[in-house]
Design a protein around this motif. Structure first.
Motif, PDB file in Angstrom:
ATOM      1  N   TRP A 177      -0.171   5.497  -4.079  1.00 61.28           N
ATOM      2  CA  TRP A 177      -0.564   4.083  -4.157  1.00 61.28           C
ATOM      3  C   TRP A 177      -1.772   3.977  -5.081  1.00 61.28           C
ATOM      4  O   TRP A 177      -2.745   4.727  -4.922  1.00 61.28           O
ATOM      5  CB  TRP A 177      -0.919   3.620  -2.738  1.00 61.28           C
ATOM      6  N   TYR A 188      -3.995   7.121  -4.047  1.00 61.83           N
ATOM      7  CA  TYR A 188      -4.247   7.298  -2.613  1.00 61.83           C
ATOM      8  C   TYR A 188      -2.927   7.442  -1.844  1.00 61.83           C
ATOM      9  O   TYR A 188      -1.893   6.903  -2.246  1.00 61.83           O
ATOM     10  CB  TYR A 188      -5.027   6.091  -2.080  1.00 61.83           C
ATOM     11  N   ALA A 189      -3.007   8.148  -0.712  1.00 61.58           N
ATOM     12  CA  ALA A 189      -1.914   8.241   0.266  1.00 61.58           C
ATOM     13  C   ALA A 189      -0.554   8.587  -0.355  1.00 61.58           C
ATOM     14  O   ALA A 189       0.447   7.936  -0.060  1.00 61.58           O
ATOM     15  CB  ALA A 189      -1.807   6.916   1.038  1.00 61.58           C
ATOM     16  N   TRP A 208       3.787   1.244  10.207  1.00 62.76           N
ATOM     17  CA  TRP A 208       2.854   1.906   9.312  1.00 62.76           C
ATOM     18  C   TRP A 208       3.527   3.091   8.630  1.00 62.76           C
ATOM     19  O   TRP A 208       4.724   3.306   8.782  1.00 62.76           O
ATOM     20  CB  TRP A 208       1.605   2.337  10.102  1.00 62.76           C
ATOM     21  N   SER A 209       2.695   3.882   7.952  1.00 58.54           N
ATOM     22  CA  SER A 209       3.266   4.898   7.067  1.00 58.54           C
ATOM     23  C   SER A 209       4.052   5.972   7.798  1.00 58.54           C
ATOM     24  O   SER A 209       3.765   6.313   8.941  1.00 58.54           O
ATOM     25  CB  SER A 209       2.156   5.541   6.243  1.00 58.54           C
ATOM     26  N   HIS A 240      -3.640  -6.924   3.610  1.00 59.43           N
ATOM     27  CA  HIS A 240      -3.025  -5.963   4.527  1.00 59.43           C
ATOM     28  C   HIS A 240      -2.886  -6.562   5.913  1.00 59.43           C
ATOM     29  O   HIS A 240      -3.875  -6.881   6.566  1.00 59.43           O
ATOM     30  CB  HIS A 240      -3.886  -4.697   4.588  1.00 59.43           C
ATOM     31  N   ASN A 265       0.847  -1.210   0.000  1.00 60.78           N
ATOM     32  CA  ASN A 265       0.000   0.000   0.000  1.00 60.78           C
ATOM     33  C   ASN A 265       0.870   1.244   0.000  1.00 60.78           C
ATOM     34  O   ASN A 265       1.770   1.318  -0.862  1.00 60.78           O
ATOM     35  CB  ASN A 265      -1.143  -0.054   1.018  1.00 60.78           C
ATOM     36  N   ASP A 266       0.683   2.187   0.870  1.00 60.29           N
ATOM     37  CA  ASP A 266       1.259   3.531   0.716  1.00 60.29           C
ATOM     38  C   ASP A 266       2.761   3.581   0.406  1.00 60.29           C
ATOM     39  O   ASP A 266       3.533   2.819   0.985  1.00 60.29           O
ATOM     40  CB  ASP A 266       1.111   4.318   2.025  1.00 60.29           C
ATOM     41  N   ARG A 273      -2.233   8.926  13.171  1.00 63.35           N
ATOM     42  CA  ARG A 273      -1.154   8.263  12.428  1.00 63.35           C
ATOM     43  C   ARG A 273      -0.683   9.055  11.210  1.00 63.35           C
ATOM     44  O   ARG A 273      -1.369   9.931  10.725  1.00 63.35           O
ATOM     45  CB  ARG A 273      -1.622   6.885  11.963  1.00 63.35           C
ATOM     46  N   ASP A 274       0.466   8.660  10.720  1.00 62.93           N
ATOM     47  CA  ASP A 274       1.087   9.120   9.465  1.00 62.93           C
ATOM     48  C   ASP A 274       1.752  10.486   9.683  1.00 62.93           C
ATOM     49  O   ASP A 274       1.235  11.307  10.443  1.00 62.93           O
ATOM     50  CB  ASP A 274       0.096   9.141   8.295  1.00 62.93           C
ATOM     51  N   VAL A 330       2.377  -4.796   8.440  1.00 62.27           N
ATOM     52  CA  VAL A 330       3.141  -4.201   7.341  1.00 62.27           C
ATOM     53  C   VAL A 330       4.585  -3.896   7.748  1.00 62.27           C
ATOM     54  O   VAL A 330       4.867  -3.451   8.864  1.00 62.27           O
ATOM     55  CB  VAL A 330       2.474  -2.937   6.767  1.00 62.27           C
ATOM     56  N   GLU A 381      -5.871  10.624   6.655  1.00 61.48           N
ATOM     57  CA  GLU A 381      -4.633   9.862   6.693  1.00 61.48           C
ATOM     58  C   GLU A 381      -3.567  10.573   5.871  1.00 61.48           C
ATOM     59  O   GLU A 381      -3.861  11.370   4.979  1.00 61.48           O
ATOM     60  CB  GLU A 381      -4.870   8.467   6.087  1.00 61.48           C
ATOM     61  N   CYS A 382      -2.330  10.241   6.159  1.00 62.45           N
ATOM     62  CA  CYS A 382      -1.185  10.644   5.332  1.00 62.45           C
ATOM     63  C   CYS A 382      -1.164  12.121   4.943  1.00 62.45           C
ATOM     64  O   CYS A 382      -1.127  12.457   3.745  1.00 62.45           O
ATOM     65  CB  CYS A 382      -1.127   9.786   4.079  1.00 62.45           C
ATOM     66  N   GLN A 387       4.560   0.379   2.191  1.00 61.24           N
ATOM     67  CA  GLN A 387       3.862  -0.527   3.091  1.00 61.24           C
ATOM     68  C   GLN A 387       3.799  -1.890   2.425  1.00 61.24           C
ATOM     69  O   GLN A 387       3.224  -2.034   1.324  1.00 61.24           O
ATOM     70  CB  GLN A 387       2.447   0.006   3.357  1.00 61.24           C
TER      71      GLN A 387
END
Ligand code: FRU
Length: 485
Positions: free
Chosen positions: A296, A279-280, A107-108, A71, A46-47, A174-175, A74, A230-231, A63
């Motif tokens: 992503w 995304y992200a 995570w990211s 998922h 992912n990201d 997060r992120d 990760v 997110e992100c 990720q």
């Protein structure tokens, strides 16, 4: 459970260079697997994370679940490039620490260089908790990151905010994005407010371990309960600042001004970066000063199809993103021209109002069209068409929007079959449209401004045809096609 978790970490999941290459080779025949868009060697991606140009090399971390195409727990996968378009696999760069605050996943996060050393600031997951963690690269090639001893570097989300959490669960928090100004770091983190919606919070600090909460930097304009931003990423340009967040469906951007003293972002305008599967994203600055973003590209087919394929997720082409005259510009980096192999078509075509199949085949193509649809005439580019149906994907170019029609892209009922459209009503004509086809990835850019990325999954081996059509009155089209490799 715990036992499963320990087993997952202990069993031989592919993580070293040779193992990853063996996995990649085993998937080489999948016609829907992109060739020049980064993919996981196998399993799940992912990201993008920690994008950085360091010591002459571009680094893309991502990720990565080495355990399967889904998922879970990760890690940070790693690919490197000299030119942003040819990527090589590197061994997995960061692995959850079984006794650390990231034992359920690294995570990211982002990467920054400080006095020659590269650090990653990322979210550690453990039992549902999300905590900012720091790791330091072990060498200049960024082969591996080692978690610092005093993780997490922020041990709880800001108590001043009522952050969104599922009942009985820890808050979403997060992120990471780091921006340095006047010797001080601004550290942005994504979150959601209980009963309200997305928020970006900020911390400031002078080293990477001590952080002081500075307040919410940007809050959603309107209530959107349940949404987490997110992100987040802040990019600063001479003409204005850009803050983007990923809101579970798309990347939302805000153009305005970041007030570094107050750690507040004041938006003037907003929009969606890409209406498709993008995304992200994260960005890096090239040595010649371009801000280059990679996102992503999510899968748009069922989970069981992903299991069957043995891999999931791809990265977008690197796109140069800028803010000019208060508007956003997005175009593929000029380095994508290095992917061009033979030219399969060149020149002007006059179409009557019929469809025409071109003597061109391929699943890895760049098609560049200069075309002026009139209010009465739609012009279309058809890709991944099987000779007598039933599969084909149409890029329908209209004066106000460009639509990717996926209703016939695949006979697989698990593949998404809806239209994806980008608004181009305010752009000058004729349109200059570049489409990049790469197996299941289709990305297009209009006038170096608007971008749309989507996924298609033809099932037929002969779904490689290319065609054009025009509506009543016909059309004249300048068309260049290159095979990309
Ligand atoms: C976005 C995201 C991030 C998180 C990561 C976990 O796709 O959910 O918020 O850090 O993926 O893999």
């Amino acid at each position: 459970g715990d036992a499963d978790h320990e087993t997952a970490l202990a069993t031989g999941r592919p993580k070293t260079g040779p193992e990853l290459l063996r996995y990649r080779d085993a998937l080489a025949d999948d016609p829907n697997r992109p060739r020049f868009h980064p993919t996981p060697p196998a399993n799940w991606l992912n990201d993008p994370n920690g994008l950085i140009h360091h010591d002459g090399t571009y680094h893309l971390f991502y990720q990565y679940n080495p355990g399967g195409p889904y998922h879970h727990t990760v890690h940070w996968g790693h690919a490197v490039s000299d030119d942003l378009v040819h990527w090589r696999d590197r061994p997995v760069a960061m692995t959850p620490d079984p006794s650390g605050p990231d034992r359920d996943g690294c995570w990211s996060g982002c990467a920054v260089a400080v006095d020659g050393d590269v650090y990653a600031l990322y979210t550690g997951g453990r039992d549902g908790w999300q905590r900012p963690c720091l790791a330091r690269a072990t060498d200049d090639d960024l082969t591996a990151f080692e978690q610092v001893d005093d993780n997490p570097v922020i041990d709880a989300p800001p108590p001043a905010l009522d952050l969104l959490s599922t009942p009985g669960e820890p808050a979403h928090f997060r992120d990471h994005c780091l921006v340095r100004e006047d010797g001080r770091w601004h550290h942005l983190i994504g979150a959601g407010l209980q009963d309200y919606g997305g928020v970006v919070v900020s911390y400031t600090g002078t080293d990477l371990t001590e952080w002081t909460y500075a307040g919410p930097t940007l809050v959603a304009d309107e209530a959107e309960p349940g949404v987490v931003w997110e992100c987040p990423e802040l990019l600063r340009y001479p003409d204005g600042d850009l803050l983007h967040v990923s809101d579970y469906s798309h990347v939302r951007y805000f153009i305005g001004e970041f007030d570094a003293d107050e750690s507040r972002f004041v938006p003037d305008s907003r929009g969606t970066l890409d209406p498709g599967a993008f995304y992200a994203p994260q960005s890096l600055t090239t040595p010649d000063g371009r801000e280059v973003m990679i996102g992503w590209l999510r899968e748009e087919r069922s989970v069981s199809s992903q299991w069957e394929a043995g891999w999931a997720g791809a990265m977008s082409l690197p796109r140069e993103v800028a803010v000019i005259d208060g508007d956003i510009r997005q175009r593929p980096v000029r380095e994508v021209e290095r992917l061009r192999r033979e030219r399969l078509h060149e020149g002007t075509l006059t179409l009557d109002d019929a469809a025409r199949r071109l003597p061109v085949e391929g699943t890895a193509l760049e098609c560049r069209l200069r075309v002026d649809p009139t209010d009465a005439t739609e012009v279309g580019l058809v890709l991944r068409a099987s000779p007598d149906g039933p599969e084909s994907t149409s890029v329908r170019i209209r004066p106000d929007r460009v639509v990717v029609d996926r209703t016939e892209s695949s006979v697989d009922p698990a593949a998404h079959a809806d239209d994806v459209a980008v608004d181009v009503a305010d752009l000058s004509r004729p349109f200059d449209i570049r489409t990049f086809l790469d197996g299941s990835v289709l990305e297009l850019f209009v006038n170096d401004r608007r971008a749309l990325s989507t996924r298609i999954y033809p099932t037929r081996a002969d779904a490689t045809g290319v065609g054009l059509y025009a509506g009543p009155g016909g059309a004249t089209i300048d068309l260049d096609i290159w095979r990309l490799g």
